[in-house]
Write an enzyme that holds these catalytic residues in place. Sequence first.
Site, PDB file in Angstrom:
ATOM      1  N   ARG A 151      24.752 -15.914  56.096  1.00  0.00           N
ATOM      2  CA  ARG A 151      26.088 -15.517  55.630  1.00  0.00           C
ATOM      3  C   ARG A 151      26.044 -14.326  54.687  1.00  0.00           C
ATOM      4  NH1 ARG A 151      29.489 -16.919  51.472  1.00  0.00           N
ATOM      5  NH2 ARG A 151      28.118 -18.582  50.726  1.00  0.00           N
ATOM      6  N   TYR A 170      45.098   0.259  68.162  1.00  0.00           N
ATOM      7  CA  TYR A 170      44.784  -0.997  68.841  1.00  0.00           C
ATOM      8  C   TYR A 170      45.758  -2.057  68.348  1.00  0.00           C
ATOM      9  CZ  TYR A 170      42.422  -5.471  69.474  1.00  0.00           C
ATOM     10  OH  TYR A 170      42.144  -6.776  69.769  1.00  0.00           O
ATOM     11  N   ASP A 230      38.686   4.315  63.085  1.00  0.00           N
ATOM     12  CA  ASP A 230      38.100   3.455  64.110  1.00  0.00           C
ATOM     13  C   ASP A 230      37.473   4.366  65.161  1.00  0.00           C
ATOM     14  OD1 ASP A 230      37.616   1.859  66.374  1.00  0.00           O
ATOM     15  OD2 ASP A 230      39.211   0.469  65.855  1.00  0.00           O
ATOM     16  N   LYS A 288      32.125  -3.376  72.327  1.00  0.00           N
ATOM     17  CA  LYS A 288      32.395  -2.379  73.361  1.00  0.00           C
ATOM     18  C   LYS A 288      31.151  -1.528  73.641  1.00  0.00           C
ATOM     19  CE  LYS A 288      36.679  -3.933  72.838  1.00  0.00           C
ATOM     20  NZ  LYS A 288      36.770  -4.635  71.558  1.00  0.00           N
TER      21      LYS A 288
END
Length: 385
Positions: A51, A105, A177, A202
């Site tokens: 974590r 997006y 982005d 992606k």
Amino acid sequence: METIKHRIDTRLIHAGEPKTRIHGAVNLPIFQSSTFEYTGQSSYDDLKYIRMNNTPNHVVLHGKLAALENAEAALVTSSGMAAISTTLMALFSPGDHILVQNCLYGGTQDFITSDLAPLGFEFDFIDAADPKDWDAKRKSNTRGLYVETITNPLLQVGDLKGLAEFAAAHGLIAMIDNTFATPVNFRPPEWGYDISLHSCTKYLNGHSDIVAGAVIGKADLLDKINHKLVHLGGSLDPHACFLLHRGMKTLAVRMRHQNCSALAIAEFLADHAAVERVNYPGLADHPGHDRARQLLEGFGGMISFELKGGLSATERFMQRATIPIVAPSLGGVETLVTRPAVTSHAGMSPAQRQEAGIGDALIRLSVGLEDTNDLTEDLDNALMG
């Protein structure tokens, strides 16, 4: 963070790797352990724990990602939206105002409008190609600017150089982005952006088999983001780290093929009698073509287009195409086709989509690694149906 001073193809393979290979392994092993032995660390942040985003698999990825964009630091997250949401929540507070590009997006836009706004965060949408609009909407409490290199799904390319300069001139955190462009085609830190964001699901991974995200940029900002990420729990699993690490090594060869193939397919679609409009920054008649030529080293593997005949023609085309897989997401080795109105931008209201220019019949095509001629022949057959 140390980087290897080589071209990007070499950095993809060697940057961030352990200087002494672990037991001589050419490939970094998967450290599938949530817990690591205490070795005298004096700070909680230095303890090794999944974590905490600092296992050997994480550390290698952070070094490689930072080197790819010539940035100071990087970190990986459990998804692209984890990267985006954690960054915005870490760097801004209720009462802060952010300038946001007016076509993003759908998940990003929905998070800003539906999740951040009720908490007291302020925003205004801007035209990324119009500097007068940026200045008109800037306020005394404006703290940041958020845009996309190549927008999803209309493939717009804003005045990216001007936006970074505007942010610097007014003390704003400039965020972008860079998923659609990838570091092969555009490296935001080299142009003055403070933060570069990726959905590694992606192109960076490229094989449609993991979900991951990345934040790349200035070290002091990355420290804040990582602190928030540790609290929110959006760290990436070591096995996903391994797959992302492996996938990234072929990014340059994949991306260059997809650049070339997408341009050829966009030109084919633009000349086809059944096609009404094509959005691709590599086409000479694209509104942002000149900017794209100046800014980008390739135009990317994404195309969107509309057919004559509207939604019925779109549905018929998607049923008849045999090579593209009808599926959401993008950037993999296989060609994918989808309607943004029912996938990537389904979270927006019909009115919001209409205002953004995203019609129900819009088709988004993610060009894969198949033979370009096979793809154009298949698309031609589907369009003639």
